[in-house]
Design an enzyme around this catalytic site. Structure first.
Site, PDB file in Angstrom:
ATOM      1  N   GLY A 167       7.235  -2.673  -0.285  1.00 48.96           N
ATOM      2  CA  GLY A 167       7.270  -1.232  -0.520  1.00 48.96           C
ATOM      3  C   GLY A 167       6.552  -0.501   0.595  1.00 48.96           C
ATOM      4  O   GLY A 167       6.577  -0.937   1.749  1.00 48.96           O
ATOM      5  N   GLU A 168       5.957   0.637   0.280  1.00 44.03           N
ATOM      6  CA  GLU A 168       5.199   1.459   1.235  1.00 44.03           C
ATOM      7  C   GLU A 168       6.080   2.092   2.313  1.00 44.03           C
ATOM      8  O   GLU A 168       5.582   2.718   3.233  1.00 44.03           O
ATOM      9  CB  GLU A 168       4.111   0.638   1.946  1.00 44.03           C
ATOM     10  CG  GLU A 168       3.091  -0.001   1.058  1.00 44.03           C
ATOM     11  CD  GLU A 168       2.048  -0.815   1.833  1.00 44.03           C
ATOM     12  OE1 GLU A 168       2.072  -0.794   3.093  1.00 44.03           O
ATOM     13  OE2 GLU A 168       1.214  -1.465   1.196  1.00 44.03           O
TER      14      GLU A 168
END
Length: 336
Positions: free
Chosen positions: A303-304
């Site tokens: 993610g991120e």
């Protein structure tokens, strides 16, 4: 706030520009006279034309690339659906600010600006197994926050997220929009064991049952089963379309967040590319359902915005070839 009602938001989702076809055509004509066999750069050629369409110029630019990480907390974590406690969301947002996360390093290498947008981290959404994750007001506020974040002067936007437990809402939204039940879409997220995986399925099925009356409306699905950061990604994706900003979508959560736009409009995600296919179980199926072939397949599941940011380098490579290669005539190379 750009959207005062679901009807206003729905109208905005149905009124989408199509980009500049003449710019895309001109970019493809240029590709055909560069010093290479036609089509030999594969998807790099179509990426150049995609940039041209959505930037509205034959010769695109990537002077301002921006990565947005939207962060939110989820009430459904009370069902034991994550291997990490909810407070990690706030802690990771601080880590982003301190420059210590993977996305900080990837953004630097990609020459991209990073903006982190926290959304009510002190107040988790409702647990969708017993209530809606967000009422209309909260949902519209989160969508509007994402919409307002994207300026028209951005050459390329990358969207990512941070939110402990958010693969469960992403799987729930995917199941609601595309069918198949929770088991088809659920994955291990941050690393839950088999019992945790079963809890995720149970939570999703409970949510689908509780909110069955809302499942025919993609916006109500996003409000009932989603999260603030997912709603903000939806708003940001919509703003990018209205402002002719091409978008790289990150992983499973980010793709699920944008998916309601595709269910409302058949070409709703035409201005986006799937940066990568993540290792999260449902992502490949979701990309197939949306008709979005991924640029990269590296087994990532962080993610991120990490996969989206990494793919910026592919897009930069496509543009460098498009802009700097010589034509056959310029190089004095014989054509076939």
């Amino acid at each position: 706030m750009p959207f005062k009602s679901l009807d206003e938001l729905r109208s905005a989702c149905l009124d989408l520009p199509n980009g500049d076809q003449s710019a895309a055509d001109a970019a493809l004509r240029r590709q055909d006279v560069l010093t290479k066999p036609q089509g030999s750069l594969g998807r790099l050629e179509s990426i150049a034309a995609w940039l041209a369409r959505w930037q509205g110029r034959e010769m695109p630019k990537l002077d301002k690339v921006k990565v947005f990480v939207f962060a939110g907390n989820h009430g459904v974590t009370a069902q034991g659906v994550s291997a990490y406690p909810a407070e990690v969301t706030v802690q990771m947002v601080a880590n982003f600010s301190g420059g210590g996360a993977a996305i900080n390093q990837l953004a630097r290498i990609a020459e991209a600006e990073l903006e982190v947008v926290p959304l009510g981290l002190d107040t988790p959404t409702g647990d969708f197994t017993s209530t809606a994750a967000m009422d209309d007001e909260a949902f519209l506020a989160a969508v509007s926050a994402g919409y307002d974040a994207v300026d028209a002067d951005i050459d390329l936007a990358c969207f990512g997220e941070m939110g402990i437990g958010n693969t469960t809402p992403a799987a729930a939204i995917s199941a609601a929009l595309f069918g198949g039940g929770g088991r088809k879409w659920v994955g291990r997220g941050t690393g839950v064991d088999d019992a945790g995986l079963d809890r995720k399925v149970t939570a999703i099925e409970a949510g689908l049952t509780l909110h069955a009356a809302s499942l025919t409306d993609p916006l109500k699905v996003a409000a009932a089963l989603g999260g603030r950061e997912l709603a903000a990604i939806l708003g940001a994706t919509l703003a990018a379309r209205h402002r002719n900003v091409p978008v790289l979508l990150d992983g499973f959560v980010c793709t699920a967040a944008a998916a309601p736009l595709a269910r409302l409009h058949p070409n709703g995600l035409a201005h986006t590319l799937a940066a990568h296919v993540s290792a999260e179980a449902g992502h490949r199926s979701l990309l197939e359902a949306l008709g979005l072939p991924p640029l990269l397949d590296l087994g990532m599941r962080l993610g991120e915005g990490s996969g989206a940011c990494l793919a910026v380098n592919v897009v930069r490579s496509a543009l460098e070839c498009h802009a700097r290669m010589a034509s056959f005539a310029e190089a004095g190379v014989s054509e076939k």
